[in-house]
Each structure stands twice: as structure tokens, then as C-alpha cells.
Write a protein that holds these residues in place. Structure first.
Motif, PDB file in Angstrom:
ATOM      1  N   LEU A 238      10.671 -30.298  27.844  1.00  0.00           N
ATOM      2  CA  LEU A 238      11.741 -30.883  27.031  1.00  0.00           C
ATOM      3  C   LEU A 238      12.460 -31.963  27.822  1.00  0.00           C
ATOM      4  O   LEU A 238      12.750 -31.788  29.011  1.00  0.00           O
ATOM      5  CB  LEU A 238      12.739 -29.799  26.621  1.00  0.00           C
ATOM      6  CG  LEU A 238      14.087 -30.259  26.057  1.00  0.00           C
ATOM      7  CD1 LEU A 238      13.892 -30.985  24.721  1.00  0.00           C
ATOM      8  CD2 LEU A 238      15.039 -29.086  25.892  1.00  0.00           C
ATOM      9  N   SER A 239      12.766 -33.070  27.164  1.00  0.00           N
ATOM     10  CA  SER A 239      13.535 -34.156  27.762  1.00  0.00           C
ATOM     11  C   SER A 239      12.776 -34.728  28.963  1.00  0.00           C
ATOM     12  O   SER A 239      11.651 -35.208  28.793  1.00  0.00           O
ATOM     13  CB  SER A 239      14.938 -33.659  28.152  1.00  0.00           C
ATOM     14  OG  SER A 239      15.815 -34.729  28.361  1.00  0.00           O
TER      15      SER A 239
ATOM     16  N   ALA B 206       8.479 -32.274  24.016  1.00  0.00           N
ATOM     17  CA  ALA B 206       9.674 -32.087  23.193  1.00  0.00           C
ATOM     18  C   ALA B 206      10.786 -33.051  23.611  1.00  0.00           C
ATOM     19  O   ALA B 206      11.063 -33.220  24.793  1.00  0.00           O
ATOM     20  CB  ALA B 206      10.179 -30.650  23.317  1.00  0.00           C
ATOM     21  N   GLY B 207      11.413 -33.704  22.635  1.00  0.00           N
ATOM     22  CA  GLY B 207      12.606 -34.502  22.887  1.00  0.00           C
ATOM     23  C   GLY B 207      12.415 -35.655  23.837  1.00  0.00           C
ATOM     24  O   GLY B 207      13.330 -36.003  24.583  1.00  0.00           O
ATOM     25  N   TRP B 208      11.246 -36.284  23.774  1.00  0.00           N
ATOM     26  CA  TRP B 208      11.057 -37.445  24.663  1.00  0.00           C
ATOM     27  C   TRP B 208      10.179 -38.517  24.050  1.00  0.00           C
ATOM     28  O   TRP B 208      10.490 -39.701  24.149  1.00  0.00           O
ATOM     29  CB  TRP B 208      10.453 -37.017  26.003  1.00  0.00           C
ATOM     30  CG  TRP B 208      10.383 -38.175  26.959  1.00  0.00           C
ATOM     31  CD1 TRP B 208      11.408 -38.687  27.708  1.00  0.00           C
ATOM     32  CD2 TRP B 208       9.258 -39.008  27.220  1.00  0.00           C
ATOM     33  NE1 TRP B 208      10.986 -39.773  28.434  1.00  0.00           N
ATOM     34  CE2 TRP B 208       9.656 -39.986  28.148  1.00  0.00           C
ATOM     35  CE3 TRP B 208       7.939 -39.006  26.774  1.00  0.00           C
ATOM     36  CZ2 TRP B 208       8.794 -40.969  28.638  1.00  0.00           C
ATOM     37  CZ3 TRP B 208       7.079 -39.990  27.260  1.00  0.00           C
ATOM     38  CH2 TRP B 208       7.515 -40.943  28.179  1.00  0.00           C
TER      39      TRP B 208
ATOM     40  N   PRO C  85      -5.605 -31.304  22.900  1.00  0.00           N
ATOM     41  CA  PRO C  85      -4.561 -31.068  21.895  1.00  0.00           C
ATOM     42  C   PRO C  85      -3.175 -31.484  22.382  1.00  0.00           C
ATOM     43  O   PRO C  85      -2.797 -31.235  23.529  1.00  0.00           O
ATOM     44  CB  PRO C  85      -4.635 -29.555  21.664  1.00  0.00           C
ATOM     45  CG  PRO C  85      -6.042 -29.193  22.025  1.00  0.00           C
ATOM     46  CD  PRO C  85      -6.375 -30.079  23.188  1.00  0.00           C
ATOM     47  N   LEU C  86      -2.415 -32.094  21.469  1.00  0.00           N
ATOM     48  CA  LEU C  86      -1.077 -32.597  21.785  1.00  0.00           C
ATOM     49  C   LEU C  86      -0.140 -32.323  20.619  1.00  0.00           C
ATOM     50  O   LEU C  86      -0.432 -32.686  19.476  1.00  0.00           O
ATOM     51  CB  LEU C  86      -1.136 -34.101  22.068  1.00  0.00           C
ATOM     52  CG  LEU C  86       0.190 -34.827  22.283  1.00  0.00           C
ATOM     53  CD1 LEU C  86       0.913 -34.312  23.528  1.00  0.00           C
ATOM     54  CD2 LEU C  86      -0.035 -36.334  22.386  1.00  0.00           C
ATOM     55  N   LEU C  87       0.993 -31.692  20.913  1.00  0.00           N
ATOM     56  CA  LEU C  87       2.040 -31.455  19.921  1.00  0.00           C
ATOM     57  C   LEU C  87       3.282 -32.231  20.318  1.00  0.00           C
ATOM     58  O   LEU C  87       3.775 -32.096  21.443  1.00  0.00           O
ATOM     59  CB  LEU C  87       2.379 -29.961  19.826  1.00  0.00           C
ATOM     60  CG  LEU C  87       3.613 -29.584  18.985  1.00  0.00           C
ATOM     61  CD1 LEU C  87       3.419 -29.981  17.532  1.00  0.00           C
ATOM     62  CD2 LEU C  87       3.911 -28.084  19.102  1.00  0.00           C
ATOM     63  N   ILE C  88       3.804 -33.044  19.396  1.00  0.00           N
ATOM     64  CA  ILE C  88       5.028 -33.817  19.612  1.00  0.00           C
ATOM     65  C   ILE C  88       6.152 -33.152  18.833  1.00  0.00           C
ATOM     66  O   ILE C  88       6.050 -32.966  17.619  1.00  0.00           O
ATOM     67  CB  ILE C  88       4.865 -35.275  19.141  1.00  0.00           C
ATOM     68  CG1 ILE C  88       3.686 -35.952  19.846  1.00  0.00           C
ATOM     69  CG2 ILE C  88       6.163 -36.048  19.367  1.00  0.00           C
ATOM     70  CD1 ILE C  88       3.833 -36.043  21.344  1.00  0.00           C
ATOM     71  N   GLN C  89       7.239 -32.802  19.508  1.00  0.00           N
ATOM     72  CA  GLN C  89       8.403 -32.200  18.866  1.00  0.00           C
ATOM     73  C   GLN C  89       9.588 -33.163  18.950  1.00  0.00           C
ATOM     74  O   GLN C  89       9.833 -33.756  20.002  1.00  0.00           O
ATOM     75  CB  GLN C  89       8.784 -30.893  19.555  1.00  0.00           C
ATOM     76  CG  GLN C  89       7.717 -29.820  19.528  1.00  0.00           C
ATOM     77  CD  GLN C  89       8.170 -28.548  20.218  1.00  0.00           C
ATOM     78  OE1 GLN C  89       9.130 -28.544  20.978  1.00  0.00           O
ATOM     79  NE2 GLN C  89       7.480 -27.455  19.960  1.00  0.00           N
ATOM     80  N   THR C  90      10.303 -33.292  17.849  1.00  0.00           N
ATOM     81  CA  THR C  90      11.515 -34.115  17.874  1.00  0.00           C
ATOM     82  C   THR C  90      12.467 -33.641  16.782  1.00  0.00           C
ATOM     83  O   THR C  90      12.062 -32.955  15.838  1.00  0.00           O
ATOM     84  CB  THR C  90      11.181 -35.611  17.700  1.00  0.00           C
ATOM     85  OG1 THR C  90      12.308 -36.401  18.084  1.00  0.00           O
ATOM     86  CG2 THR C  90      10.813 -35.938  16.253  1.00  0.00           C
TER      87      THR C  90
ATOM     88  N   GLY D 240      18.848 -31.126  16.981  1.00  0.00           N
ATOM     89  CA  GLY D 240      19.170 -32.050  18.052  1.00  0.00           C
ATOM     90  C   GLY D 240      18.125 -32.047  19.152  1.00  0.00           C
ATOM     91  O   GLY D 240      16.941 -31.839  18.908  1.00  0.00           O
ATOM     92  N   HIS D 241      18.618 -32.268  20.378  1.00  0.00           N
ATOM     93  CA  HIS D 241      17.747 -32.398  21.548  1.00  0.00           C
ATOM     94  C   HIS D 241      17.414 -31.006  22.066  1.00  0.00           C
ATOM     95  O   HIS D 241      18.144 -30.437  22.877  1.00  0.00           O
ATOM     96  CB  HIS D 241      18.493 -33.221  22.613  1.00  0.00           C
ATOM     97  CG  HIS D 241      17.651 -33.646  23.768  1.00  0.00           C
ATOM     98  ND1 HIS D 241      16.533 -34.428  23.623  1.00  0.00           N
ATOM     99  CD2 HIS D 241      17.767 -33.390  25.099  1.00  0.00           C
ATOM    100  CE1 HIS D 241      16.008 -34.659  24.802  1.00  0.00           C
ATOM    101  NE2 HIS D 241      16.728 -34.032  25.719  1.00  0.00           N
ATOM    102  N   GLU D 242      16.314 -30.458  21.595  1.00  0.00           N
ATOM    103  CA  GLU D 242      15.972 -29.087  21.955  1.00  0.00           C
ATOM    104  C   GLU D 242      14.473 -28.853  21.853  1.00  0.00           C
ATOM    105  O   GLU D 242      13.753 -29.601  21.189  1.00  0.00           O
ATOM    106  CB  GLU D 242      16.695 -28.102  21.038  1.00  0.00           C
ATOM    107  CG  GLU D 242      16.316 -28.239  19.580  1.00  0.00           C
ATOM    108  CD  GLU D 242      17.171 -27.368  18.671  1.00  0.00           C
ATOM    109  OE1 GLU D 242      16.637 -26.354  18.170  1.00  0.00           O
ATOM    110  OE2 GLU D 242      18.359 -27.701  18.472  1.00  0.00           O
ATOM    111  N   ALA D 243      14.034 -27.812  22.533  1.00  0.00           N
ATOM    112  CA  ALA D 243      12.634 -27.398  22.447  1.00  0.00           C
ATOM    113  C   ALA D 243      12.455 -26.488  21.240  1.00  0.00           C
ATOM    114  O   ALA D 243      13.304 -25.648  20.951  1.00  0.00           O
ATOM    115  CB  ALA D 243      12.226 -26.663  23.719  1.00  0.00           C
ATOM    116  N   HIS D 244      11.357 -26.665  20.519  1.00  0.00           N
ATOM    117  CA  HIS D 244      11.031 -25.823  19.381  1.00  0.00           C
ATOM    118  C   HIS D 244      10.035 -24.783  19.885  1.00  0.00           C
ATOM    119  O   HIS D 244       8.819 -24.989  19.846  1.00  0.00           O
ATOM    120  CB  HIS D 244      10.428 -26.644  18.242  1.00  0.00           C
ATOM    121  CG  HIS D 244      11.244 -27.842  17.864  1.00  0.00           C
ATOM    122  ND1 HIS D 244      10.745 -28.890  17.124  1.00  0.00           N
ATOM    123  CD2 HIS D 244      12.547 -28.163  18.126  1.00  0.00           C
ATOM    124  CE1 HIS D 244      11.688 -29.805  16.946  1.00  0.00           C
ATOM    125  NE2 HIS D 244      12.786 -29.386  17.554  1.00  0.00           N
TER     126      HIS D 244
END
Length: 232
Positions: free
Chosen positions: A89-90, A112-114, A162-167, A207-211
Motif C-alpha cells: 500500500l502507498s 494498493a493506493g499507488w 497476475p496483477l491486481l490494482i486497488q484504488t 480512501g487511501h487503504e489496502a483492500h
């Protein structure tokens, strides 16, 4: 921790993953001592400037450190070296993106968040998303970035893994429509290879957080249920 799920490493461990969570340079036990860094300045910013003057970038140093962490994980009897994943994250998202791009031993990644379109971000009039240094992203900068490539180009180096994008739509680090735009650019690389199922986006109204839930689901799918190998 509660607001941003900063303990996602601990949560991963509770779900059966052998987890290593190292301090990045200038953080935690690797922080500067005494008056080396003024309290009114972000430590990432200060150390980026000090290193850049000498042609040294904290991003590449941290990539090296993470590669050594993988070396260590491979010595552990409880670790399957063919099922190593990374989630961050971040600034952890920064390091997950670049380390996965450079390190083929990482078989799946959650950012996550970046992830973002940095060229556009630098010129947005909204102060929440402008000024590269004030958003503390100087820790992720090096020569050639933005002039030669952006995040989807780095994702091309991760493909076909594999790639997961979280935002989050309320994340003040990145404006989510640009994240979606850059995700779609990265997805094209996977689609051309017929493996579009290996890249996903988790966009939430947060907000700015990991899922953590989607991160665990994604890593479990690709590392435990159907681990990625060179053959597939």
C-alpha cells in the motif's frame, strides 16, 4: 492501522501465508537518527534529494533490499519458491510495482493506493493531486521516468504474471479516473496474450487503504489454487 488496513501483512499471515514485512529505508528501525532529518520535512523527500545529488536513488536501493528478502524466503523450508507474491500500500505499492517488474521470482502482485498516470497528475490544477514532491512521491523517482514511460509501461514488465490494482475514489494520492485510464492501458498487454483474466482492478468508494479481502482472494487464486508457472 484500523482506518487503512496497515496490518495487511499480519492479516496475510493469519490466513496461512509465510509473510515478511521489511522496513523500507528511512522508515521504522531504519529511520534517521537524531537531527539528521528536520521534523518539518518528509523523510522520503530529504533522503531522495541527498541520494540524487550523488546519483543514488532510494527506489533502486529498496528494490535491491526486497530482492534480498526473496533470497531469504527461499532458504526457509516452509516457503514454496514457486508461489511467492507481493502486496503493498502507498509506498509499499510503489515497491510492489517496481520490484515485481524487475524480479521474476514474484509470481503475483497486489498494488494498493499507488498506481496512477503520473504525467497527468503533475499538471492537474487541483492541489490535492499536484506537486510531485509535496505528494511524497519523490521516493519513487529516477532518471527517465515520465519522459520515457509511465505506470502501464512498468506493468508491461510484470505481464504475464497476475496483477491486481486497488484504488479508492476518495484516495487523495491518485485521481481515480486516471488510475482507470492507466489500468486499461496495462490491460491491453494482457489481452494481446489472451490472458486478460490475470489483471484486475478493485475500485471502491474509499480512501487511501489496502483492500485486504480482494488482495487475499487474488493471491489465493494465483498462488494457492492455480500457481503461475513458466508453462502457463
Amino acid at each position: 492501522i484500523e482506518a487503512m488496513n496497515y496490518d495487511y501483512g499480519w492479516q496475510m499471515a493469519k490466513h496461512g501465508y509465510m509473510t515478511i514485512s521489511p522496513d523500507l529505508r528511512v522508515f521504522g528501525e531504519r529511520a534517521s537518527i537524531g537531527d539528521m532529518v528536520r521534523t518539518d520535512r518528509d523523510k522520503c523527500n530529504v533522503h531522495f534529494i541527498r541520494g540524487a545529488i550523488m546519483g543514488i536513488y532510494t527506489l533502486t536501493l529498496n528494490i535491491f533490499d526486497f530482492q534480498r528478502c526473496i533470497d531469504y524466503l527461499e532458504t526457509r523450508p516452509e516457503v514454496d519458491p514457486s508461489r511467492i507474491g507481493m502486496m503493498g500500500l502507498s509506498q509499499g505499492g510503489t515497491m510492489t510495482t517496481f520490484t515485481t517488474a524487475f524480479e521474476p521470482r514474484i509470481k503475483a502482485a497486489v498494488v494498493a493506493g499507488w498506481y496512477n498516470h503520473r504525467r497527468n497528475k503533475m499538471v492537474l490544477p487541483d492541489s490535492r493531486y499536484s506537486c510531485f514532491l509535496e505528494t511524497k512521491e519523490d521516493h519513487a523517482f529516477f532518471d527517465g521516468w515520465l519522459t520515457s514511460f509511465t505506470d502501464s509501461d512498468v506493468a508491461a514488465l510484470i505481464c504475464p504474471r497476475p496483477l491486481l490494482i486497488q484504488t479508492g475514489k476518495q484516495d487523495r494520492i491518485a485521481w481515480w479516473p486516471m488510475v482507470v485510464e492507466e489500468f486499461e492501458a496495462a490491460k491491453q498487454h494482457y489481452e494481446k496474450l489472451g490472458i486478460a483474466d490475470r489483471i484486475e482492478m478493485d475500485l471502491q468508494d474509499c480512501g487511501h487503504e489496502a483492500h485486504v479481502d480482494s488482495g487475499l482472494r487474488f493471491l489465493t487464486k494465483w498462488l494457492k489454487e492455480q500457481p503461475v508457472t513458466d508453462a502457463n
